[in-house]
Design a protein around this motif. Structure first.
Motif, mmCIF file in Angstrom:
data_model
loop_
_atom_site.group_PDB
_atom_site.id
_atom_site.type_symbol
_atom_site.label_atom_id
_atom_site.label_comp_id
_atom_site.label_asym_id
_atom_site.label_seq_id
_atom_site.Cartn_x
_atom_site.Cartn_y
_atom_site.Cartn_z
ATOM 1 N N GLY A 168 45.965 42.208 34.936
ATOM 2 C CA GLY A 168 45.446 43.476 34.433
ATOM 3 C C GLY A 168 43.935 43.524 34.687
ATOM 4 N N ASP A 169 43.307 44.644 34.309
ATOM 5 C CA ASP A 169 41.882 44.861 34.619
ATOM 6 C C ASP A 169 40.969 43.677 34.276
ATOM 7 N N SER A 170 41.167 43.085 33.092
ATOM 8 C CA SER A 170 40.249 42.020 32.645
ATOM 9 C C SER A 170 40.832 40.627 32.823
ATOM 10 N N ASP A 171 41.947 40.530 33.554
ATOM 11 C CA ASP A 171 42.642 39.247 33.665
ATOM 12 C C ASP A 171 42.215 38.408 34.860
ATOM 13 N N LEU A 172 42.348 37.114 34.667
ATOM 14 C CA LEU A 172 42.281 36.157 35.767
ATOM 15 C C LEU A 172 43.714 35.669 35.999
ATOM 16 N N VAL A 202 41.495 37.972 40.678
ATOM 17 C CA VAL A 202 40.916 38.557 39.455
ATOM 18 C C VAL A 202 41.266 40.039 39.340
ATOM 19 N N GLY A 203 41.308 40.552 38.100
ATOM 20 C CA GLY A 203 41.557 41.974 37.851
ATOM 21 C C GLY A 203 40.348 42.816 38.271
ATOM 22 N N ASN A 204 40.561 44.151 38.336
ATOM 23 C CA ASN A 204 39.543 45.090 38.847
ATOM 24 C C ASN A 204 38.228 45.072 38.092
ATOM 25 N N VAL A 234 36.971 42.489 36.199
ATOM 26 C CA VAL A 234 36.469 41.148 35.858
ATOM 27 C C VAL A 234 35.040 40.966 36.372
ATOM 28 N N THR A 235 34.157 40.479 35.515
ATOM 29 C CA THR A 235 32.757 40.298 35.929
ATOM 30 C C THR A 235 32.278 38.857 35.755
ATOM 31 N N LYS A 236 32.977 38.073 34.909
ATOM 32 C CA LYS A 236 32.468 36.739 34.562
ATOM 33 C C LYS A 236 32.951 35.652 35.520
ATOM 34 N N PHE A 237 34.002 35.918 36.302
ATOM 35 C CA PHE A 237 34.604 34.888 37.161
ATOM 36 C C PHE A 237 34.945 35.477 38.520
ATOM 37 N N LYS A 238 35.094 34.571 39.519
ATOM 38 C CA LYS A 238 35.544 35.017 40.844
ATOM 39 C C LYS A 238 36.617 34.064 41.370
#
Lengths: 337, 337
Positions: free
Chosen positions: A29-33, A76-78, A80-84
């Motif tokens: 989902g958007d915020s998922d890894l 990563v989800g759309n 996500v900002t903290k991980f790649k």
């Protein structure tokens, strides 16, 4: 993807207490890894869910357990900002989503952390659930401040368990409390000393043992052991205006009044609360894991990993659940895939 | 000196529920003030002690009740530094020492305050026990900071009672919380509005009423009403990671587990704790009373005195205990000598 799970709540020695199965790889989902799991650890929550999730009838789809993992971000989800992609991560996850006993798992980035660089996936997988629990107990529920605790005593019931092991370390390294931990066997006593506890007492005769070591009452109690069993002792051992924090549910209703004369507070800690209720401060679990990562990298604290097992298979999970259920487990048991 | 007290625990309408007697004027210890009592107020603790202190057999010496007083310092102990002869004072006192239903009483200077200059002894006598209780609940047990609470909700169960009345005022004047108070009659609802509560709900159908007023959950609950009766509702109405503070003992053991999923804390507040255990921070009660005095002098808060009665006599105490026992008392009832 391959996974291990349950279709029915069986005793651990039952043939089908765990089953292996294939299921679709989940989509972030958007915020998922989406994480490729490298190692997981087992906590009491694992066997409690196994024993209770499918008591009456078989589940239609097998349930994947496991709430402690280290692995590599696959996608990563759309938002996500903290991980790649390619980041090494560790996290506990959410009780209401599929667990980590599988090749892949989804986790919300707000409750994941970067795996410490200097330790293995196995050593990292031992840490998230217990570190989050211990951190939230000490610094959030009890609102203890770092570097505070001079001339104050804190009693840790269940010092050699997963949460106890990291709680003792956090207290010794980040605060000035005198840390009294309970242990009842030679191995657990030695383990607690290794975690740097100042004083060890046997929790079988807690009040007498405390007195014998020169302690009438303490400022704080952290209960990672049996809440019912220690209820009266906790009421006697806590100072007036003191605070008790517990992570173990009670089996029976309790006499709350015995804490009243002293104006004592009783705090519950459940590591799953933030994600379960999607609280506005859920991202603090990311921050805690980043901090734990740094403490491990600086070697201020050390992993609580004790035993490592191998293989994403029903046999391995049977073995580790069995050990965990015995109540004699020390530190953390990890399974690497 | 003249005093009113009990020799046996009788129902309030019994001829000897209170008796008048003469006893020696007490001599101040090092930290004591000898106070000539001008007015006292009655709290639930008064009738609880009256009902239970001499249940089985008659006491050898009559017991003097009363834990809320205003008066004039007649004499001071050798080590007293905060007060001098002639000072006007107000205080709640200690549960383990003789009460204030007498011409004179001893009180440790560390738990006494200077009476507000702008109000009468009667108006002052209404305040100490309830102000100390409400202050300790809000600012010490729950660790709420002054000026905090923006966009946060606090529910006060039992808004029109003695503690509720001052708790609402302290919250409205010193914090930014939205204050929801419970009341179940027209008179108590009007009283709560007068204390400046933002929202009034009926505690008879608490959860439904809260929903009807647009509140699903609140950040804090202060329980000055029935703990058993409101236990389930409190568990439902508190936010995840929220805090409940109560002053009313439970009649039965409680199911503590229903607070666990949300990681909720339950705090007891007993105003007598500090003096009973002679805690190192006992003098904070002096500081709180000085602050309350200032708030009253600045007219930031107002006395919660509702009804005044006259005379240090068994008849007066019978009348006021009777009213207090009915559970329908609003604000505070004071007796002036």
């Amino acid at each position: 993807m391959k996974a291990v799970g349950i279709k029915k709540s069986h005793p651990i020695d039952h043939t089908d207490s765990f089953i292996e199965f294939n299921t679709e790889e989940p989509k972030p989902g958007d915020s998922d890894l989406l994480v490729r799991i490298k190692a997981v650890s087992v906590n009491p929550v694992d066997f409690k869910v196994r024993q209770n999730a499918a008591k009456d009838k078989e589940l239609e789809e097998p349930k994947i357990l496991g709430w402690d993992a280290a692995g590599i971000v696959e996608r990563v989800g759309n938002k996500v900002t903290k991980f790649k992609q390619g980041d090494e991560v560790y996290y506990a996850g959410e009780i209401d989503r599929p667990g980590c006993n599988a090749e892949f798992q989804l986790v919300n980035e707000n409750i994941a952390g970067h795996k410490p660089k200097n330790i293995s996936f196995e050593e990292a997988a031992a840490m998230p659930l217990t570190s989050l629990t211990a951190w939230e107990c000490i610094f959030e529920r009890l609102k203890i401040e770092e570097n505070s605790g001079e001339n104050q005593d804190i009693l840790v019931l269940g010092g050699a368990g997963g949460v106890g092991s990291i709680a003792i370390q956090l207290l010794k390294k980040l605060t000035k409390f005198n840390v009294i931990a309970t242990a009842s066997r030679n191995e657990t006593e030695a383990w607690c000393r290794n975690m740097c506890a100042d004083v060890i007492v046997n929790h079988k005769n807690l009040e007498e043992e405390m007195k014998a070591k020169g302690y009438e009452q303490v400022d704080y109690i952290l209960n990672f052991s049996d809440t019912d069993m220690h209820w009266d002792a906790m009421a006697n051992l806590i100072k007036p205006q003191g605070n008790i924090c517990s992570i173990v549910e009670t089996k029976n209703p309790v006499d709350l009044n015995i804490l009243k004369n002293k104006s004592v507070a009783f705090h519950w800690e459940l590591m799953f609360t933030r994600a379960k209720f999607q609280t506005p401060d859920m991202h603090k679990q990311h921050e805690i894991l980043e901090r734990i990562s740094k403490l491990l990298e600086e070697e201020t604290i050390e992993t609580t990993l004790n035993k490592t097992f191998k293989g994403l298979s029903p046999e391995t999970f049977k073995e580790v659940h069995s050990l965990q259920e015995s109540g004699k487990s020390i530190g953390k048991n990890v399974i690497s895939f």
